[in-house]
Design a protein around this motif. Structure first.
Motif, PDB file in Angstrom:
ATOM      1  N   TRP A   6       0.610  -3.361 -12.933  1.00  0.00           N
ATOM      2  CA  TRP A   6       0.720  -1.941 -12.147  1.00  0.00           C
ATOM      3  C   TRP A   6       0.917  -0.624 -12.678  1.00  0.00           C
ATOM      4  O   TRP A   6       0.829  -0.901 -13.763  1.00  0.00           O
ATOM      5  CB  TRP A   6       1.598  -2.245 -11.178  1.00  0.00           C
ATOM      6  CG  TRP A   6       1.682  -1.058  -9.805  1.00  0.00           C
ATOM      7  CD1 TRP A   6       1.976  -0.554 -10.339  1.00  0.00           C
ATOM      8  CD2 TRP A   6       0.579  -1.072  -8.549  1.00  0.00           C
ATOM      9  NE1 TRP A   6       2.123   0.649  -9.034  1.00  0.00           N
ATOM     10  CE2 TRP A   6       1.210  -0.293  -8.089  1.00  0.00           C
ATOM     11  CE3 TRP A   6       0.242  -2.584  -8.198  1.00  0.00           C
ATOM     12  CZ2 TRP A   6       0.750   0.202  -6.587  1.00  0.00           C
ATOM     13  CZ3 TRP A   6      -0.788  -1.480  -7.490  1.00  0.00           C
ATOM     14  CH2 TRP A   6       0.091  -0.598  -6.679  1.00  0.00           C
ATOM     15  N   SER A   7      -0.436   0.019 -12.343  1.00  0.00           N
ATOM     16  CA  SER A   7      -0.334   1.531 -12.592  1.00  0.00           C
ATOM     17  C   SER A   7      -0.315   2.490 -11.611  1.00  0.00           C
ATOM     18  O   SER A   7      -1.318   2.409  -9.949  1.00  0.00           O
ATOM     19  CB  SER A   7      -1.358   1.938 -13.643  1.00  0.00           C
ATOM     20  OG  SER A   7      -2.644   1.833 -12.847  1.00  0.00           O
ATOM     21  N   GLU A   8      -0.257   3.615 -11.077  1.00  0.00           N
ATOM     22  CA  GLU A   8      -0.124   4.854 -10.351  1.00  0.00           C
ATOM     23  C   GLU A   8      -2.066   4.948  -9.648  1.00  0.00           C
ATOM     24  O   GLU A   8      -2.087   5.382  -8.633  1.00  0.00           O
ATOM     25  CB  GLU A   8       0.280   5.823 -10.676  1.00  0.00           C
ATOM     26  CG  GLU A   8       1.741   6.004 -10.830  1.00  0.00           C
ATOM     27  CD  GLU A   8       2.465   7.972 -10.864  1.00  0.00           C
ATOM     28  OE1 GLU A   8       1.277   8.449 -10.939  1.00  0.00           O
ATOM     29  OE2 GLU A   8       3.650   7.263 -11.024  1.00  0.00           O
ATOM     30  N   GLN A   9      -2.561   4.531 -10.511  1.00  0.00           N
ATOM     31  CA  GLN A   9      -4.148   4.836 -10.501  1.00  0.00           C
ATOM     32  C   GLN A   9      -4.673   3.707  -9.107  1.00  0.00           C
ATOM     33  O   GLN A   9      -5.284   4.045  -8.570  1.00  0.00           O
ATOM     34  CB  GLN A   9      -5.577   4.489 -11.574  1.00  0.00           C
ATOM     35  CG  GLN A   9      -4.582   2.864 -11.657  1.00  0.00           C
ATOM     36  CD  GLN A   9      -6.322   2.485 -12.908  1.00  0.00           C
ATOM     37  OE1 GLN A   9      -7.533   3.141 -12.867  1.00  0.00           O
ATOM     38  NE2 GLN A   9      -5.996   2.240 -14.078  1.00  0.00           N
ATOM     39  N   TYR A  10      -3.729   2.896  -8.708  1.00  0.00           N
ATOM     40  CA  TYR A  10      -3.984   1.872  -7.535  1.00  0.00           C
ATOM     41  C   TYR A  10      -3.205   2.256  -6.365  1.00  0.00           C
ATOM     42  O   TYR A  10      -3.978   1.668  -5.774  1.00  0.00           O
ATOM     43  CB  TYR A  10      -3.251   0.362  -8.128  1.00  0.00           C
ATOM     44  CG  TYR A  10      -4.261  -0.381  -9.464  1.00  0.00           C
ATOM     45  CD1 TYR A  10      -5.412  -0.282  -8.992  1.00  0.00           C
ATOM     46  CD2 TYR A  10      -3.168  -0.593 -10.451  1.00  0.00           C
ATOM     47  CE1 TYR A  10      -6.090  -1.168 -10.479  1.00  0.00           C
ATOM     48  CE2 TYR A  10      -4.316  -1.184 -11.842  1.00  0.00           C
ATOM     49  CZ  TYR A  10      -4.905  -1.672 -11.798  1.00  0.00           C
ATOM     50  OH  TYR A  10      -5.812  -1.778 -12.746  1.00  0.00           O
ATOM     51  N   ASP A  18       1.122   0.354  -0.450  1.00  0.00           N
ATOM     52  CA  ASP A  18       1.180   0.218  -2.170  1.00  0.00           C
ATOM     53  C   ASP A  18       2.565  -1.036  -2.751  1.00  0.00           C
ATOM     54  O   ASP A  18       2.150  -1.544  -3.378  1.00  0.00           O
ATOM     55  CB  ASP A  18       1.696   1.956  -2.721  1.00  0.00           C
ATOM     56  CG  ASP A  18       0.518   2.411  -2.425  1.00  0.00           C
ATOM     57  OD1 ASP A  18      -0.810   1.778  -2.793  1.00  0.00           O
ATOM     58  OD2 ASP A  18       0.460   4.357  -2.467  1.00  0.00           O
ATOM     59  N   LEU A 119      -9.971  -0.826  -5.264  1.00  0.00           N
ATOM     60  CA  LEU A 119     -10.520   0.741  -6.071  1.00  0.00           C
ATOM     61  C   LEU A 119     -11.474   1.100  -5.634  1.00  0.00           C
ATOM     62  O   LEU A 119     -12.186   2.314  -5.126  1.00  0.00           O
ATOM     63  CB  LEU A 119     -10.726   0.279  -7.337  1.00  0.00           C
ATOM     64  CG  LEU A 119      -9.892  -0.274  -8.483  1.00  0.00           C
ATOM     65  CD1 LEU A 119     -10.283  -0.358  -9.675  1.00  0.00           C
ATOM     66  CD2 LEU A 119      -8.226   1.533  -8.149  1.00  0.00           C
ATOM     67  N   TYR A 123      -9.046   2.157  -1.214  1.00  0.00           N
ATOM     68  CA  TYR A 123      -9.499   3.952  -1.439  1.00  0.00           C
ATOM     69  C   TYR A 123     -10.472   4.692  -0.738  1.00  0.00           C
ATOM     70  O   TYR A 123      -9.707   5.963  -0.510  1.00  0.00           O
ATOM     71  CB  TYR A 123     -10.230   3.918  -2.902  1.00  0.00           C
ATOM     72  CG  TYR A 123      -8.852   3.796  -3.923  1.00  0.00           C
ATOM     73  CD1 TYR A 123      -8.314   3.646  -4.048  1.00  0.00           C
ATOM     74  CD2 TYR A 123      -9.821   4.885  -5.024  1.00  0.00           C
ATOM     75  CE1 TYR A 123      -7.217   3.341  -5.792  1.00  0.00           C
ATOM     76  CE2 TYR A 123      -9.300   5.086  -6.220  1.00  0.00           C
ATOM     77  CZ  TYR A 123      -7.583   4.170  -6.863  1.00  0.00           C
ATOM     78  OH  TYR A 123      -7.264   4.520  -7.722  1.00  0.00           O
ATOM     79  N   ARG A 126      -7.191   5.383   1.179  1.00  0.00           N
ATOM     80  CA  ARG A 126      -6.494   6.460   0.576  1.00  0.00           C
ATOM     81  C   ARG A 126      -7.118   8.100   0.600  1.00  0.00           C
ATOM     82  O   ARG A 126      -6.667   9.358   0.879  1.00  0.00           O
ATOM     83  CB  ARG A 126      -6.296   6.539  -0.662  1.00  0.00           C
ATOM     84  CG  ARG A 126      -5.788   7.366  -2.160  1.00  0.00           C
ATOM     85  CD  ARG A 126      -5.913   7.244  -3.400  1.00  0.00           C
ATOM     86  NE  ARG A 126      -7.616   7.641  -3.859  1.00  0.00           N
ATOM     87  CZ  ARG A 126      -8.377   7.596  -4.716  1.00  0.00           C
ATOM     88  NH1 ARG A 126      -7.378   7.630  -5.969  1.00  0.00           N
ATOM     89  NH2 ARG A 126      -9.611   8.462  -4.595  1.00  0.00           N
ATOM     90  N   ASP A 127      -8.509   8.199   0.911  1.00  0.00           N
ATOM     91  CA  ASP A 127      -9.295   9.579   0.917  1.00  0.00           C
ATOM     92  C   ASP A 127      -9.423   9.925   2.821  1.00  0.00           C
ATOM     93  O   ASP A 127      -9.138  11.292   2.104  1.00  0.00           O
ATOM     94  CB  ASP A 127     -10.834   9.069   0.689  1.00  0.00           C
ATOM     95  CG  ASP A 127     -10.959   9.279  -0.971  1.00  0.00           C
ATOM     96  OD1 ASP A 127     -10.476   8.952  -1.686  1.00  0.00           O
ATOM     97  OD2 ASP A 127     -12.503   8.696  -1.093  1.00  0.00           O
ATOM     98  N   LYS A 130      -5.520  11.886   2.691  1.00  0.00           N
ATOM     99  CA  LYS A 130      -5.515  12.726   2.200  1.00  0.00           C
ATOM    100  C   LYS A 130      -6.235  13.303   2.639  1.00  0.00           C
ATOM    101  O   LYS A 130      -5.321  14.782   2.470  1.00  0.00           O
ATOM    102  CB  LYS A 130      -6.597  12.206   0.228  1.00  0.00           C
ATOM    103  CG  LYS A 130      -5.421  12.008  -0.585  1.00  0.00           C
ATOM    104  CD  LYS A 130      -6.326  12.127  -2.080  1.00  0.00           C
ATOM    105  CE  LYS A 130      -5.636  11.971  -2.912  1.00  0.00           C
ATOM    106  NZ  LYS A 130      -6.701  11.528  -4.391  1.00  0.00           N
TER     107      LYS A 130
END
Ligand code: FEO
Length: 147
Positions: A6-10, A18, A119, A123, A126-127, A130
């Protein structure tokens, strides 16, 4: 040995989504560990079953969060979820009923199944968040997959 890290890019930006993605990472890593360490069909079938169950609940929950947020691409996202769910449901059925042999390709498939969807599709949400931060409403967390 974890196949997924896991990383913040996800991060999608909605905490509940999340957290559920992290649980899906955990389940795929558990599947990989069981496959490498046990080769036990019952153990592997059980973790696959947990993954199918949790994925179904996550997809439904994510769609409810998207609906609550007024996400305009919800219908398209639901269709992708249906296709993704069919793939792992059939994989589980083939494994349990047809004595499907596990290959490393199946582990890679599961890894891509999740990561590519986050991704490429999640995502987009996510956009949207934002651009519309007020649409991000708190949601009750799902219970984690049964051990
Ligand atoms: Fe997180 Fe669209 O699944």
């Amino acid at each position: 040995m974890a196949i997924l890290s896991w990383s913040e890019q996800y991060l999608v930006g909605n905490k509940t989504i999340d957290d559920e993605h992290k649980e899906l990472f955990n389940l795929i890593n558990q599947f990989h560990t069981d496959w490498v360490e046990t080769q036990d069909r019952q153990v592997i079938a059980r973790v696959l079953n947990r993954l199918v169950d949790y994925a179904e609940r996550h997809f439904q929950h994510e769609e409810a969060i998207m609906a609550e947020a007024g996400y305009p691409m919800l219908t398209e996202h639901q269709k992708v979820h249906e296709m993704l769910f069919d793939k792992i449901f059939n994989l589980h059925q083939d494994y349990v009923r047809n004595d499907l042999r596990l290959e490393i390709g199946m582990v890679k498939f599961l890894k891509n199944w999740l990561v590519d969807h986050i991704l490429e599709n999640d995502y987009l949400f996510r956009d949207f968040l934002k651009k519309h931060p007020a649409a991000d409403k708190p949601a009750e967390p799902l219970a984690n997959a049964e051990p």
